[in-house]
Design a protein around this motif. Structure first.
Motif, short mmCIF file in Angstrom:
data_model
loop_
_atom_site.label_atom_id
_atom_site.label_comp_id
_atom_site.label_asym_id
_atom_site.label_seq_id
_atom_site.Cartn_x
_atom_site.Cartn_y
_atom_site.Cartn_z
N GLU A 88 0.81 -1.23 0.00
CA GLU A 88 0.00 0.00 0.00
C GLU A 88 0.84 1.28 0.00
OE1 GLU A 88 -0.58 -1.79 4.24
OE2 GLU A 88 -0.26 -2.51 2.20
N GLU A 450 -0.83 -0.57 12.35
CA GLU A 450 -2.17 0.00 12.36
C GLU A 450 -2.19 1.33 13.10
OE1 GLU A 450 -4.92 -1.02 10.80
OE2 GLU A 450 -3.66 -2.54 9.86
N LYS A 453 -0.67 3.95 10.89
CA LYS A 453 -1.60 4.30 9.82
C LYS A 453 -2.68 5.26 10.34
CE LYS A 453 -2.69 0.92 7.02
NZ LYS A 453 -3.36 -0.29 6.46
N LYS A 454 -3.16 4.97 11.55
CA LYS A 454 -4.19 5.82 12.16
C LYS A 454 -3.63 7.20 12.47
CE LYS A 454 -7.42 5.93 16.06
NZ LYS A 454 -7.82 5.28 17.32
N LYS A 456 -1.15 8.70 11.00
CA LYS A 456 -0.92 9.44 9.74
C LYS A 456 -2.23 10.01 9.21
CE LYS A 456 3.40 7.34 8.23
NZ LYS A 456 4.11 6.52 7.24
N ALA A 457 -3.30 9.24 9.39
CA ALA A 457 -4.61 9.74 8.97
C ALA A 457 -5.00 10.97 9.78
CB ALA A 457 -5.66 8.64 9.12
N GLU A 458 -4.73 10.91 11.09
CA GLU A 458 -5.02 12.07 11.95
C GLU A 458 -4.15 13.26 11.60
OE1 GLU A 458 -6.25 9.46 15.93
OE2 GLU A 458 -4.59 10.90 16.03
N SER A 460 -3.26 14.22 8.80
CA SER A 460 -3.77 14.95 7.64
C SER A 460 -4.89 15.91 8.03
CB SER A 460 -4.28 13.96 6.59
OG SER A 460 -5.37 13.23 7.10
N GLU A 461 -5.46 15.71 9.25
CA GLU A 461 -6.57 16.56 9.70
C GLU A 461 -6.12 17.60 10.73
OE1 GLU A 461 -9.71 12.83 9.26
OE2 GLU A 461 -9.45 13.81 11.21
#
Length: 597
Positions: A88, A450, A453-454, A456-458, A460-461
């Motif tokens: 990914e 995991e 990944k979480k 990194k998602a945060e 972005s916000e």
């Protein structure tokens, strides 16, 4: 990365280090050229470790802060095969993708129209030329030996000058010993770079990739001799040695010699300069005149000739008009087996979405056709032919490395989760040396990957705090390290399978049958696993059975080739077992016979 005299950051560069960047991009990541400059700015305790090469890089030690990293490479073979990046994290846009986009474009103004199609032409040289440079385990033609030279500047000379002269005659269609053959072939005669009318029309500017600085000067001296009148129409540029300039400084003399490239003709001689990071639009042909075993080096050099050549504003009545000068470009290789191995490597290793090697090669050569001259005729080769020819020249070293490949084992999160849920599989792996803490390690990899990944998602916000960033990079470092450790242990186990193959003589049965039905005790002694354990791990995808079939096939072909000269044929007319497949004797023999065109 520049420093002042005191060893600190230059004042003009401080803003780079004080800014938190959205993204930091590492260009040409496979070379890691930035490491030598950057490592002195890393923490002193880590500097040596980071500067040692491409095996491991810790993003946490970068002196520039960023929310994301983008690693760019035209030839990321090592990065993909080492497992450094999981599926990914990889985005591919290859030569095949661009040519497919060009082919499928609907309507006017195709943005890919200027990207030329590549064509590869390989030639097996006549024995009278190549015999002087037959070397190695399989008596292969050695380009480095053939173009071996000594001396400097005007004193440089080829060791086999007479044979190199014959080669110069051959590529312009004037080699006397092949004249009768060419007459017999008529329209089927091979298109030589400097004799075929179609090629001559486009090969005004070519790049000759030679083995050494001495070879570049020797070629310049030989071409300059009076009897080589044909080549004296070309301006020869020696882009080799310190006199040619360091790095991109070697480029201006090339462009100056070209002048108006539509009216001039040039030959650029190099042994490394200008093979990466430069764009010279008029180069249309690359002559591979050296041994290059690394696909990174081979294709970095080959794709120099794929730079678009477009004239803009050439029409005074229509300043927006564009004329595409270069629709096709060419790579000429005089070591066919090596060239075809590179094609097979390139197409198979970069296409991670396709599991069938033949399909991978077929897609690639749809856009990069390969023509091969075997001394009797030149034909376009299909995917099966390329794989067959690529395999026929395998060596013991390459064979061994096939069992050391990271592609042979799967350690992605999906496979590891399947392992975690299967108690029998976990117990089986415990029998492999070094897997005592496996359960804990897999949990760490899954949980922390995991978590990262979480995070990194945060990120972005919202902006993460310094502590959160450090925690994220620490977790990332830990799970990558453990993933690599598991991968290495599984590969170490896989390398024992060839030992088992040497010890068993059940050649006509598939390796899977030999393991499970005929010699399970021997397999356990050699590898440490029972046949049931191994079967279970293969069924869960830990080992790639497709690649194992391929590796066993090459092993048995190599075994046959190594015994052929003795006249021994212990298995004549017997079926030949791969890993979980069996070929009948006819199919196996047909695949082993040399290809004819």
């Amino acid at each position: 990365m520049g420093k002042n005299k005191a060893g600190g950051i230059k004042a003009k560069n401080e803003w780079v280090h004080t800014t938190n960047w959205d993204c930091v991009a590492f260009d040409e990541y496979h070379y890691g050229a930035w490491r030598e400059t950057a490592k002195e700015l890393f923490d002193a305790e880590n500097a040596n470790e980071i500067g040692e090469g491409l095996d491991y890089f810790d993003e946490a030690n970068m002196p520039i802060t960023t929310n994301a990293y983008l690693y760019l490479s035209g030839t990321p073979f090592r990065a993909i095969s080492s497992g450094e990046f999981i599926e990914e994290q990889i985005y591919n846009w290859t030569y095949s993708d661009e040519q497919r986009a060009k082919e499928n474009w609907q309507g006017d103004k195709n943005p890919y129209a200027g990207l030329p199609r590549m064509v590869m032409l390989t030639y097996q040289l006549p024995d009278t030329i190549r015999d002087v440079a037959m070397k190695g385990e399989f008596n292969e033609f050695d380009l480095n030996e053939f173009f071996k030279a000594e001396g400097q500047g005007v004193l440089a000379r080829f060791k086999y000058e007479s044979e190199v002269q014959k080669w110069l005659d051959l590529i312009r269609g004037a080699f006397a010993e092949t004249t009768i053959d060419i007459l017999k072939l008529g329209a089927e005669k091979p298109p030589m770079p400097f004799s075929d009318v179609r090629l001559l029309n486009v090969l005004s500017h070519t790049f000759w990739f030679l083995p050494t600085v001495a070879a570049c000067h020797a070629m310049n001296n030989l071409i300059g001799q009076k009897h080589n009148k044909f080549y004296q129409d070309y301006e020869v540029i020696v882009a080799a040695g310190t006199a040619a300039g360091i790095g991109v400084a070697a480029l201006p003399p090339v462009k100056k010699a070209m002048g108006n490239p539509l009216k001039t003709k040039t030959i650029t001689l190099s042994c490394g300069k200008l093979t990466t990071g430069v764009s010279v639009a008029p180069w249309t042909g690359m002559l591979m005149l050296r041994n290059v075993t690394s696909p990174e080096t081979y294709f970095q050099a080959a794709f120099r000739v794929q730079t678009p050549w477009i004239l803009r504003g050439h029409d005074a009545n229509d300043p927006n008009n564009e004329l595409i000068v270069k629709n096709e470009c060419y790579v000429f290789d005089f070591a066919p087996d090596r060239a075809l191995r590179q094609i097979a490597d390139y197409s198979c290793r970069l296409n991670v979405d396709e599991s069938n090697p033949e399909a991978k090669v077929a897609e690639f050569i749809h856009f990069l056709p390969v023509l091969a001259y075997d001394g009797s005729s030149m034909k376009q080769i299909n995917a099966a032919g390329i794989l067959d020819m690529a395999m026929s020249g395998t060596t013991a070293t390459l064979l061994a490395r096939r069992w050391e490949s990271a592609l042979l084992v799967n350690v992605d999160n999906g496979t590891l989760e399947k392992l975690m849920r299967n108690e029998a599989a976990m117990k089986a792996l415990m029998h492999i040396e070094g897997f005592r803490t496996l359960n804990q390690d897999i949990e760490t990899i899954i949980n922390k990957s995991e978590s990262v990944k979480k995070a990194k998602a945060e990120a972005s916000e919202r902006d993460l705090t310094k502590e959160e960033k450090k925690q994220m990079t620490d977790q990332e470092k830990e799970y990558k390290s453990k993933r690599k450790e598991i991968q290495e242990k599984l590969i170490k186990f896989a390398t024992r399978i060839p030992v088992f193959m040497y010890l068993t003589d059940y050649r006509e049965r598939s390796l899977k049958d030999v393991i499970t039905q005929l010699e399970p005790d021997l397999f356990r002694k050699v590898t440490g696993l029972t046949q049931k354990d191994f079967e279970l791990l293969v069924s869960l995808g830990v080992f790639n059975s497709g690649l194992m079939n391929d590796a066993v096939y090459k092993f048995k072909r190599y075994e046959d080739a190594s015994l052929e000269y003795t006249g021994i044929s212990k298995h004549e007319q017997a079926d030949v077992g791969l890993y979980d497949t069996v070929l009948n004797a006819t199919d196996y023999q047909d695949s082993f016979e040399p290809l004819t065109f």
